[in-house]
Scaffold this motif. Structure first.
Motif, PDB file in Angstrom:
ATOM      1  N   THR A   1       7.433 -18.051  42.715  1.00 34.19           N
ATOM      2  CA  THR A   1       8.204 -17.072  41.930  1.00 34.19           C
ATOM      3  C   THR A   1       7.775 -15.633  42.187  1.00 34.19           C
ATOM      4  OG1 THR A   1       8.523 -18.716  40.202  1.00 34.19           O
ATOM      5  CG2 THR A   1       8.981 -16.432  39.604  1.00 34.19           C
ATOM      6  N   LYS A   2       6.460 -15.386  42.145  1.00 36.11           N
ATOM      7  CA  LYS A   2       6.024 -13.994  42.250  1.00 36.11           C
ATOM      8  C   LYS A   2       6.353 -13.400  43.626  1.00 36.11           C
ATOM      9  CE  LYS A   2       2.365 -10.683  41.469  1.00 36.11           C
ATOM     10  NZ  LYS A   2       2.805  -9.887  42.621  1.00 36.11           N
ATOM     11  N   ASP A   3       6.070 -14.160  44.672  1.00 37.21           N
ATOM     12  CA  ASP A   3       6.356 -13.656  46.020  1.00 37.21           C
ATOM     13  C   ASP A   3       7.860 -13.498  46.235  1.00 37.21           C
ATOM     14  OD1 ASP A   3       3.693 -13.570  46.522  1.00 37.21           O
ATOM     15  OD2 ASP A   3       3.667 -15.121  48.076  1.00 37.21           O
TER      16      ASP A   3
ATOM     17  N   ASP B   1       8.863 -10.286  44.320  1.00 34.21           N
ATOM     18  CA  ASP B   1       8.361  -9.085  44.998  1.00 34.21           C
ATOM     19  C   ASP B   1       9.164  -8.813  46.270  1.00 34.21           C
ATOM     20  OD1 ASP B   1       6.507  -8.828  43.039  1.00 34.21           O
ATOM     21  OD2 ASP B   1       4.801  -9.577  44.209  1.00 34.21           O
TER      22      ASP B   1
ATOM     23  N   THR C   1      11.088 -14.996  33.336  1.00 33.22           N
ATOM     24  CA  THR C   1      11.492 -14.959  34.752  1.00 33.22           C
ATOM     25  C   THR C   1      13.012 -14.824  34.852  1.00 33.22           C
ATOM     26  OG1 THR C   1       9.612 -16.373  35.294  1.00 33.22           O
ATOM     27  CG2 THR C   1      11.333 -16.209  36.951  1.00 33.22           C
TER      28      THR C   1
ATOM     29  N   GLU D   1      14.074 -11.297  34.198  1.00 31.38           N
ATOM     30  CA  GLU D   1      13.720 -10.403  35.302  1.00 31.38           C
ATOM     31  C   GLU D   1      14.733 -10.523  36.459  1.00 31.38           C
ATOM     32  OE1 GLU D   1       9.534 -10.503  36.143  1.00 31.38           O
ATOM     33  OE2 GLU D   1       9.688  -8.833  37.568  1.00 31.38           O
TER      34      GLU D   1
END
Ligand code: NI
Length: 251
Positions: A131-133, A136, A156, A159
């Protein structure tokens, strides 16, 4: 009319594609977006659309394809008839063992996001344990599209929505152990599209069996229960969302 925004309609999975499409039509699933995520699947998909007028395509290289892709071929075909999106593309760290593999996935992902930005075509995002990668990376490009098979947290979800994405909701929402219901309860129907990911992720009560776009109404019914509204409302809203996201669909 329903739209299945994500399925894989290929001979590898279905002996009788005509039957899959006609059975789906009977359940009001009258428009399908089939994803071709490797060169041979893209080739086959581009031929299939010439036979079925309600079949549209999303083409792009899945993170599995890091060692076998051709971005010139992809680019040439993104403007073909009935190609409405680039995908599924993204990051999948489930089986990744080395940092090098992650880097290769990121490179393939970014190069395709560049193409999507340049051609102004929506993307279909595959993100698993990344998720984070994924987020980003998406933030670096001026693109929008669908987060396929969304199953993350409410935070999430918000976002992604604020970044201009819609969430693809499929059979997982019908599974007993799924926490997705609680997330969907708090979201607006404006932010959701329906998908089956056929032949995978068959909804309950057929979990584990071969999935088909004809099961979209089962997913819609579950969402209608969660949102305390009618199936028709879910159908109309999600179809409207999909048509807005994929202007290439001409019904
Ligand atoms: Ni898929």
């Amino acid at each position: 009319m329903f739209i299945d925004t994500h399925c894989h309609i290929l001979k590898e999975y279905y002996d009788d594609i005509e039957k899959v499409i006609s059975e789906s039509k009977k359940q009001k699933v009258e428009c399908l977006i089939s994803c071709g995520c490797a060169t041979k699947d893209i080739e086959e998909s581009l031929k299939l659309v010439t036979q079925f007028p309600n079949l549209y395509l999303s083409i792009g290289y899945h993170p599995d394809a890091i060692n076998d892709y051709d971005l010139d071929y992809l680019k040439e075909n993104l403007e073909s008839t009935r190609v409405v999106a680039l995908g599924e593309i993204g990051l999948d760290y489930h089986y990744v063992e080395t940092e090098e593999e992650k880097e290769k996935q990121k490179e393939l992902f970014e190069r395709q996001l560049e193409i999507a930005e340049e051609l102004n075509i929506p993307v279909v995002i595959h993100s698993r344990e990344a998720t984070k990668d994924t987020m980003d990376t998406l933030k670096k490009y001026n693109v929008k599209g669908i987060i396929h098979c969304f199953s993350g947290s409410y935070e999430t979800a918000i976002e992604y929505i604020e970044m201009g994405y819609k969430l693809g909701i499929g059979g997982v929402v019908t599974f007993k152990n799924s926490k997705l219901s609680e997330v969907i309860k708090k979201l607006s129907l404006d932010d959701i599209v329906l998908e089956t990911d056929s032949p995978y992720l068959c909804p309950d009560p057929y979990r584990g069996m071969q999935n088909s776009p004809k099961y979209i109404p089962i997913i819609a019914k579950k969402i209608a229960e969660i949102k305390e509204t009618s199936i028709d409302e879910v159908m109309n809203k999600t179809t409207e969302n999909a048509l807005k996201m994929f202007p290439g669909i001409k019904l």
